[in-house]
Design a protein around this motif. Sequence first.
Motif, mmCIF file in Angstrom:
data_model
loop_
_atom_site.group_PDB
_atom_site.id
_atom_site.type_symbol
_atom_site.label_atom_id
_atom_site.label_comp_id
_atom_site.label_asym_id
_atom_site.label_seq_id
_atom_site.Cartn_x
_atom_site.Cartn_y
_atom_site.Cartn_z
ATOM 1 N N TYR A 118 41.407 20.361 36.176
ATOM 2 C CA TYR A 118 41.438 19.150 35.343
ATOM 3 C C TYR A 118 42.067 17.964 36.089
ATOM 4 C CZ TYR A 118 39.789 21.934 31.435
ATOM 5 O OH TYR A 118 39.016 22.735 30.611
ATOM 6 N N GLU A 119 42.174 18.120 37.410
ATOM 7 C CA GLU A 119 42.639 17.044 38.302
ATOM 8 C C GLU A 119 44.019 16.527 37.913
ATOM 9 O OE1 GLU A 119 39.396 14.257 38.162
ATOM 10 O OE2 GLU A 119 38.162 15.450 39.540
ATOM 11 N N ASN A 120 44.907 17.460 37.587
ATOM 12 C CA ASN A 120 46.308 17.136 37.309
ATOM 13 C C ASN A 120 47.211 17.969 38.200
ATOM 14 O OD1 ASN A 120 45.405 17.212 33.882
ATOM 15 N ND2 ASN A 120 45.788 15.353 35.012
ATOM 16 N N GLU A 121 48.407 17.464 38.432
ATOM 17 C CA GLU A 121 49.394 18.258 39.171
ATOM 18 C C GLU A 121 49.985 19.327 38.244
ATOM 19 O OE1 GLU A 121 53.600 17.388 41.300
ATOM 20 O OE2 GLU A 121 52.048 15.869 41.604
ATOM 21 N N ALA A 122 50.293 18.920 37.010
ATOM 22 C CA ALA A 122 50.820 19.850 36.001
ATOM 23 C C ALA A 122 50.155 19.476 34.675
ATOM 24 C CB ALA A 122 52.336 19.742 35.903
ATOM 25 N N THR A 123 49.038 20.120 34.385
ATOM 26 C CA THR A 123 48.249 19.714 33.218
ATOM 27 C C THR A 123 48.901 20.149 31.906
ATOM 28 O OG1 THR A 123 45.953 19.472 32.495
ATOM 29 C CG2 THR A 123 46.701 21.717 32.925
ATOM 30 N N ASP A 124 48.534 19.469 30.825
ATOM 31 C CA ASP A 124 49.068 19.760 29.494
ATOM 32 C C ASP A 124 48.286 20.910 28.859
ATOM 33 O OD1 ASP A 124 46.941 17.950 29.683
ATOM 34 O OD2 ASP A 124 47.246 17.188 27.661
ATOM 35 N N VAL A 125 49.022 21.913 28.396
ATOM 36 C CA VAL A 125 48.371 23.091 27.809
ATOM 37 C C VAL A 125 49.000 23.442 26.463
ATOM 38 C CG1 VAL A 125 47.602 24.146 29.983
ATOM 39 C CG2 VAL A 125 49.904 24.660 29.122
ATOM 40 N N ALA A 126 48.195 24.130 25.647
ATOM 41 C CA ALA A 126 48.708 24.771 24.433
ATOM 42 C C ALA A 126 48.993 26.223 24.789
ATOM 43 C CB ALA A 126 47.680 24.692 23.317
ATOM 44 N N VAL A 127 50.136 26.721 24.371
ATOM 45 C CA VAL A 127 50.521 28.112 24.645
ATOM 46 C C VAL A 127 50.585 28.811 23.291
ATOM 47 C CG1 VAL A 127 52.267 29.608 25.695
ATOM 48 C CG2 VAL A 127 51.827 27.342 26.664
ATOM 49 N N ARG A 128 49.647 29.753 23.073
ATOM 50 C CA ARG A 128 49.451 30.298 21.726
ATOM 51 C C ARG A 128 49.544 31.818 21.713
ATOM 52 N NH1 ARG A 128 43.930 27.960 19.572
ATOM 53 N NH2 ARG A 128 44.960 28.097 17.553
ATOM 54 N N SER A 129 50.334 32.326 20.780
ATOM 55 C CA SER A 129 50.450 33.774 20.603
ATOM 56 C C SER A 129 49.178 34.341 19.991
ATOM 57 C CB SER A 129 51.620 34.091 19.666
ATOM 58 O OG SER A 129 52.800 33.472 20.091
ATOM 59 N N SER A 130 48.818 35.543 20.418
ATOM 60 C CA SER A 130 47.652 36.226 19.854
ATOM 61 C C SER A 130 48.020 37.704 19.720
ATOM 62 C CB SER A 130 46.450 36.038 20.794
ATOM 63 O OG SER A 130 45.273 36.586 20.259
ATOM 64 N N ALA A 131 48.450 38.100 18.512
ATOM 65 C CA ALA A 131 48.937 39.467 18.293
ATOM 66 C C ALA A 131 47.776 40.440 18.204
ATOM 67 C CB ALA A 131 49.779 39.532 17.028
ATOM 68 N N THR A 132 48.044 41.673 18.615
ATOM 69 C CA THR A 132 47.008 42.700 18.556
ATOM 70 C C THR A 132 47.620 43.984 18.015
ATOM 71 O OG1 THR A 132 45.587 44.129 19.877
ATOM 72 C CG2 THR A 132 47.445 43.188 21.012
ATOM 73 N N ALA A 133 46.888 44.640 17.140
ATOM 74 C CA ALA A 133 47.349 45.911 16.587
ATOM 75 C C ALA A 133 46.116 46.729 16.254
ATOM 76 C CB ALA A 133 48.195 45.669 15.353
ATOM 77 N N GLU A 134 45.545 47.349 17.292
ATOM 78 C CA GLU A 134 44.241 47.997 17.107
ATOM 79 C C GLU A 134 44.289 49.169 16.127
ATOM 80 O OE1 GLU A 134 42.812 50.059 20.590
ATOM 81 O OE2 GLU A 134 44.780 49.979 21.495
ATOM 82 N N ASP A 135 45.466 49.786 15.952
ATOM 83 C CA ASP A 135 45.551 50.930 15.041
ATOM 84 C C ASP A 135 45.953 50.526 13.632
ATOM 85 O OD1 ASP A 135 44.931 52.620 17.159
ATOM 86 O OD2 ASP A 135 47.019 52.690 17.811
#
Length: 335
Positions: A118-135
């Motif tokens: 994205y042509e940035n040195e330190a780009t802006d991101v969203a950091v999102r939890s995604s829980a998993t519990a297959e059982d």
Amino acid sequence: MANQKKPFVLDLHEVNLNMIDIVGGKNASLGEMIGNMAERGIRVPGGFIVTVHAFDEYIEHNQLKEKINKTLESLDPTDIIQLRRTGSNIRRMVADGKFSDELETEITRKYLELSKKYENEATDVAVRSSATAEDLPDASFAGQQETFLNVRGVQSLMNSIKACFASLYTDRAISYRQERGYDHHAVQLSVGVQKMVRSDLGASGVAFSLDTESGYKDAVLINGAYGLGELIVQGEISPDEFIVYKPHLADKNLNPIIEKKMGQKHHKLVYGTTLTELVKRVPVGEKIAGRFCLDEEQILQLSRWVVEIENYYTEKRNKWTPMDVEWALDGLSGE
């Protein structure tokens, strides 16, 4: 050790809905969209995933499993004060841990690659939890874990990922699992790191491929407001509402917008300006608040995308599959 079977980090475009057990539902859906919607002209921002294998490795590297078990042993979830103290202690333990050199190197490399794309040195991101519990098919962990917006730089990213890991032990999440008799270690966490859309300068919201009140199938319902979407999710503002008649969307000579309802959009969430304030709430001027957040062309484009997404999943599952879609309008590019 990481090996071919247990990747710590994956690009979003490498995953799909068959990988929920290692990337969680939210990340699996994003990967499925990127892999199958780009050719239909639907834009999904790129990013990468810190998998449940990385989460497991982090817990093991910091020898946290036994400590967490011991802290939870005598917990009475109905004792609010004890629950708060226990949750706080566990979250601190998890957030104070260290990444192994291997894991830190992999995450850093992916983030720098994404920034370069994205042509940035330190780009802006969203950091999102995604829980998993297959059982645990009857469990719903929606809204129990953290999301961080406008995260920039390697150190800030690492801290946000740790905070996502720690949010597996919010008071609410601990209580939910205890009351239902779930093993706390049966629920794992994956973290999605996705390029932000500059909706702080534009608008964002949610769209549904049916009328949510009546269940009417031939309507697209769009909710939207200025700025980042968290205020809508938290119910802090009443959004603009648009209803579009699906069967007329294909005919460019018709205007299928049935209804436009103005919301109360007097505040919006925008990027913060300091390292400690990632986002901030600011007032919206009366003049702008009195305008709809999307014009008619944007309403129609978004509606067509929602229908495309619904058609894709309906074909994939061989049954009608209504969709709810998060959307964002980039205030810089207008896309």
